[in-house]
Design a protein around this motif. Structure first.
Motif, PDB file in Angstrom:
ATOM      1  N   ARG A  66       0.818  -1.222   0.000  1.00 44.30           N
ATOM      2  CA  ARG A  66       0.000   0.000   0.000  1.00 44.30           C
ATOM      3  C   ARG A  66       0.848   1.266   0.000  1.00 44.30           C
ATOM      4  O   ARG A  66       0.444   2.272  -0.562  1.00 44.30           O
ATOM      5  N   PHE A  67       1.983   1.221   0.665  1.00 42.71           N
ATOM      6  CA  PHE A  67       2.836   2.399   0.810  1.00 42.71           C
ATOM      7  C   PHE A  67       4.089   2.250  -0.046  1.00 42.71           C
ATOM      8  O   PHE A  67       4.629   1.152  -0.207  1.00 42.71           O
ATOM      9  N   THR A  68       4.552   3.374  -0.572  1.00 44.42           N
ATOM     10  CA  THR A  68       5.791   3.390  -1.338  1.00 44.42           C
ATOM     11  C   THR A  68       6.659   4.541  -0.867  1.00 44.42           C
ATOM     12  O   THR A  68       6.205   5.689  -0.872  1.00 44.42           O
ATOM     13  N   ILE A  69       7.889   4.219  -0.460  1.00 43.99           N
ATOM     14  CA  ILE A  69       8.821   5.247  -0.030  1.00 43.99           C
ATOM     15  C   ILE A  69       9.778   5.564  -1.171  1.00 43.99           C
ATOM     16  O   ILE A  69      10.157   4.682  -1.952  1.00 43.99           O
ATOM     17  N   SER A  70      10.123   6.827  -1.285  1.00 43.08           N
ATOM     18  CA  SER A  70      11.088   7.241  -2.293  1.00 43.08           C
ATOM     19  C   SER A  70      11.872   8.426  -1.753  1.00 43.08           C
ATOM     20  O   SER A  70      11.485   9.043  -0.749  1.00 43.08           O
ATOM     21  N   ARG A  71      12.977   8.732  -2.414  1.00 41.98           N
ATOM     22  CA  ARG A  71      13.792   9.858  -1.973  1.00 41.98           C
ATOM     23  C   ARG A  71      14.558  10.443  -3.145  1.00 41.98           C
ATOM     24  O   ARG A  71      14.820   9.766  -4.145  1.00 41.98           O
ATOM     25  N   ASP A  72      14.886  11.691  -2.985  1.00 44.28           N
ATOM     26  CA  ASP A  72      15.686  12.437  -3.952  1.00 44.28           C
ATOM     27  C   ASP A  72      16.937  12.871  -3.212  1.00 44.28           C
ATOM     28  O   ASP A  72      16.919  13.887  -2.507  1.00 44.28           O
ATOM     29  N   ASN A  73      17.999  12.100  -3.360  1.00 39.13           N
ATOM     30  CA  ASN A  73      19.212  12.368  -2.572  1.00 39.13           C
ATOM     31  C   ASN A  73      19.821  13.732  -2.894  1.00 39.13           C
ATOM     32  O   ASN A  73      20.310  14.429  -1.998  1.00 39.13           O
ATOM     33  N   ALA A  74      19.780  14.100  -4.142  1.00 37.37           N
ATOM     34  CA  ALA A  74      20.438  15.343  -4.544  1.00 37.37           C
ATOM     35  C   ALA A  74      19.807  16.569  -3.910  1.00 37.37           C
ATOM     36  O   ALA A  74      20.483  17.573  -3.663  1.00 37.37           O
ATOM     37  N   ASN A  75      18.502  16.467  -3.636  1.00 34.89           N
ATOM     38  CA  ASN A  75      17.783  17.623  -3.111  1.00 34.89           C
ATOM     39  C   ASN A  75      17.324  17.437  -1.673  1.00 34.89           C
ATOM     40  O   ASN A  75      16.627  18.307  -1.141  1.00 34.89           O
ATOM     41  N   GLY A  76      17.688  16.325  -1.060  1.00 34.64           N
ATOM     42  CA  GLY A  76      17.324  16.108   0.335  1.00 34.64           C
ATOM     43  C   GLY A  76      15.833  15.961   0.555  1.00 34.64           C
ATOM     44  O   GLY A  76      15.289  16.439   1.559  1.00 34.64           O
ATOM     45  N   LYS A  77      15.162  15.300  -0.383  1.00 36.03           N
ATOM     46  CA  LYS A  77      13.709  15.128  -0.265  1.00 36.03           C
ATOM     47  C   LYS A  77      13.381  13.655  -0.022  1.00 36.03           C
ATOM     48  O   LYS A  77      14.035  12.756  -0.553  1.00 36.03           O
ATOM     49  N   GLY A  78      12.336  13.437   0.746  1.00 35.28           N
ATOM     50  CA  GLY A  78      11.812  12.099   0.944  1.00 35.28           C
ATOM     51  C   GLY A  78      10.317  12.115   0.777  1.00 35.28           C
ATOM     52  O   GLY A  78       9.663  13.138   1.038  1.00 35.28           O
ATOM     53  N   TYR A  79       9.761  10.978   0.342  1.00 32.26           N
ATOM     54  CA  TYR A  79       8.332  10.914   0.066  1.00 32.26           C
ATOM     55  C   TYR A  79       7.763   9.588   0.574  1.00 32.26           C
ATOM     56  O   TYR A  79       8.458   8.570   0.596  1.00 32.26           O
ATOM     57  N   LEU A  80       6.487   9.640   0.935  1.00 33.04           N
ATOM     58  CA  LEU A  80       5.772   8.419   1.285  1.00 33.04           C
ATOM     59  C   LEU A  80       4.411   8.489   0.602  1.00 33.04           C
ATOM     60  O   LEU A  80       3.568   9.300   0.986  1.00 33.04           O
ATOM     61  N   GLN A  81       4.238   7.657  -0.409  1.00 39.38           N
ATOM     62  CA  GLN A  81       2.943   7.547  -1.089  1.00 39.38           C
ATOM     63  C   GLN A  81       2.137   6.490  -0.359  1.00 39.38           C
ATOM     64  O   GLN A  81       2.588   5.349  -0.226  1.00 39.38           O
ATOM     65  N   MET A  82       0.967   6.878   0.101  1.00 45.47           N
ATOM     66  CA  MET A  82       0.118   5.971   0.862  1.00 45.47           C
ATOM     67  C   MET A  82      -1.205   5.793   0.134  1.00 45.47           C
ATOM     68  O   MET A  82      -1.931   6.767  -0.102  1.00 45.47           O
ATOM     69  N   ASN A  83      -1.509   4.564  -0.213  1.00 43.86           N
ATOM     70  CA  ASN A  83      -2.746   4.223  -0.910  1.00 43.86           C
ATOM     71  C   ASN A  83      -3.599   3.305  -0.050  1.00 43.86           C
ATOM     72  O   ASN A  83      -3.111   2.700   0.910  1.00 43.86           O
ATOM     73  N   SER A  84      -4.853   3.208  -0.406  1.00 47.65           N
ATOM     74  CA  SER A  84      -5.783   2.318   0.310  1.00 47.65           C
ATOM     75  C   SER A  84      -5.720   2.563   1.820  1.00 47.65           C
ATOM     76  O   SER A  84      -5.648   1.617   2.617  1.00 47.65           O
ATOM     77  N   LEU A  85      -5.772   3.803   2.194  1.00 47.47           N
ATOM     78  CA  LEU A  85      -5.659   4.154   3.616  1.00 47.47           C
ATOM     79  C   LEU A  85      -6.876   3.670   4.400  1.00 47.47           C
ATOM     80  O   LEU A  85      -8.006   3.674   3.897  1.00 47.47           O
ATOM     81  N   GLN A  86      -6.606   3.271   5.627  1.00 52.30           N
ATOM     82  CA  GLN A  86      -7.634   2.764   6.515  1.00 52.30           C
ATOM     83  C   GLN A  86      -7.595   3.535   7.831  1.00 52.30           C
ATOM     84  O   GLN A  86      -6.575   4.144   8.166  1.00 52.30           O
ATOM     85  N   PRO A  87      -8.675   3.499   8.597  1.00 58.61           N
ATOM     86  CA  PRO A  87      -8.667   4.209   9.883  1.00 58.61           C
ATOM     87  C   PRO A  87      -7.490   3.819  10.773  1.00 58.61           C
ATOM     88  O   PRO A  87      -7.005   4.666  11.537  1.00 58.61           O
ATOM     89  N   ALA A  88      -7.002   2.590  10.672  1.00 58.54           N
ATOM     90  CA  ALA A  88      -5.862   2.164  11.489  1.00 58.54           C
ATOM     91  C   ALA A  88      -4.575   2.885  11.115  1.00 58.54           C
ATOM     92  O   ALA A  88      -3.598   2.836  11.874  1.00 58.54           O
ATOM     93  N   ASP A  89      -4.575   3.568   9.981  1.00 62.37           N
ATOM     94  CA  ASP A  89      -3.395   4.335   9.561  1.00 62.37           C
ATOM     95  C   ASP A  89      -3.377   5.737  10.173  1.00 62.37           C
ATOM     96  O   ASP A  89      -2.412   6.485   9.970  1.00 62.37           O
ATOM     97  N   THR A  90      -4.427   6.092  10.879  1.00 69.59           N
ATOM     98  CA  THR A  90      -4.480   7.401  11.522  1.00 69.59           C
ATOM     99  C   THR A  90      -3.357   7.534  12.542  1.00 69.59           C
ATOM    100  O   THR A  90      -3.217   6.704  13.452  1.00 69.59           O
ATOM    101  N   ALA A  91      -2.546   8.571  12.380  1.00 70.86           N
ATOM    102  CA  ALA A  91      -1.396   8.761  13.251  1.00 70.86           C
ATOM    103  C   ALA A  91      -0.684  10.054  12.871  1.00 70.86           C
ATOM    104  O   ALA A  91      -0.976  10.644  11.818  1.00 70.86           O
ATOM    105  N   VAL A  92       0.233  10.463  13.706  1.00 71.22           N
ATOM    106  CA  VAL A  92       1.184  11.499  13.322  1.00 71.22           C
ATOM    107  C   VAL A  92       2.363  10.793  12.652  1.00 71.22           C
ATOM    108  O   VAL A  92       2.920   9.845  13.222  1.00 71.22           O
ATOM    109  N   TYR A  93       2.705  11.240  11.459  1.00 76.86           N
ATOM    110  CA  TYR A  93       3.782  10.628  10.682  1.00 76.86           C
ATOM    111  C   TYR A  93       5.018  11.515  10.776  1.00 76.86           C
ATOM    112  O   TYR A  93       4.947  12.724  10.527  1.00 76.86           O
TER     113      TYR A  93
END
Length: 115
Positions: A66-93
């Protein structure tokens, strides 16, 4: 050292998607692992996913497929694509980065999954 800032959280209905972003500043080229953790109310902080500088990706069982992590090393960026989210995913990330063996954390972004 580095500073981390997250964005992209919000309210989403069950089954929906969100993309979290993490922006690192400072000595970004010293960053090794970048990852995402989450903390739900009344629970301990837990790993969601981590991406190493060399390209490895590891996921907690809760996010596999469901989740995909990615990063852009050159620019210091990180990403988390979250699909099919459910109430159990409720949280501070939280974005996490290891810099010469030292852990750095962002302040977190709230994800609420509710109808």
């Amino acid at each position: 050292q580095v500073q981390l800032g997250e964005s992209g959280g919000g309210l989403v209905q069950p089954g929906g998607s969100l993309r979290l972003s993490c922006a690192a500043s400072g000595s970004i080229f010293g960053i090794n692992d970048m990852g995402w953790y989450r903390q739900a109310p009344g629970k301990e902080r837990e790993l969601v996913a981590v991406a190493t500088r060399g390209g490895s990706r590891n996921y907690a069982d809760s996010g596999k497929g469901r989740f995909t992590i990615s990063r852009d090393n050159a620019n210091g960026k990180g990403y988390l694509q979250m699909n099919s989210l459910q109430p159990a995913d409720t949280a501070v990330y939280y974005c996490n980065a290891t810099w010469y063996g030292v852990n750095y954390w962002g302040k977190g972004t709230l994800v609420t999954v509710s109808s």
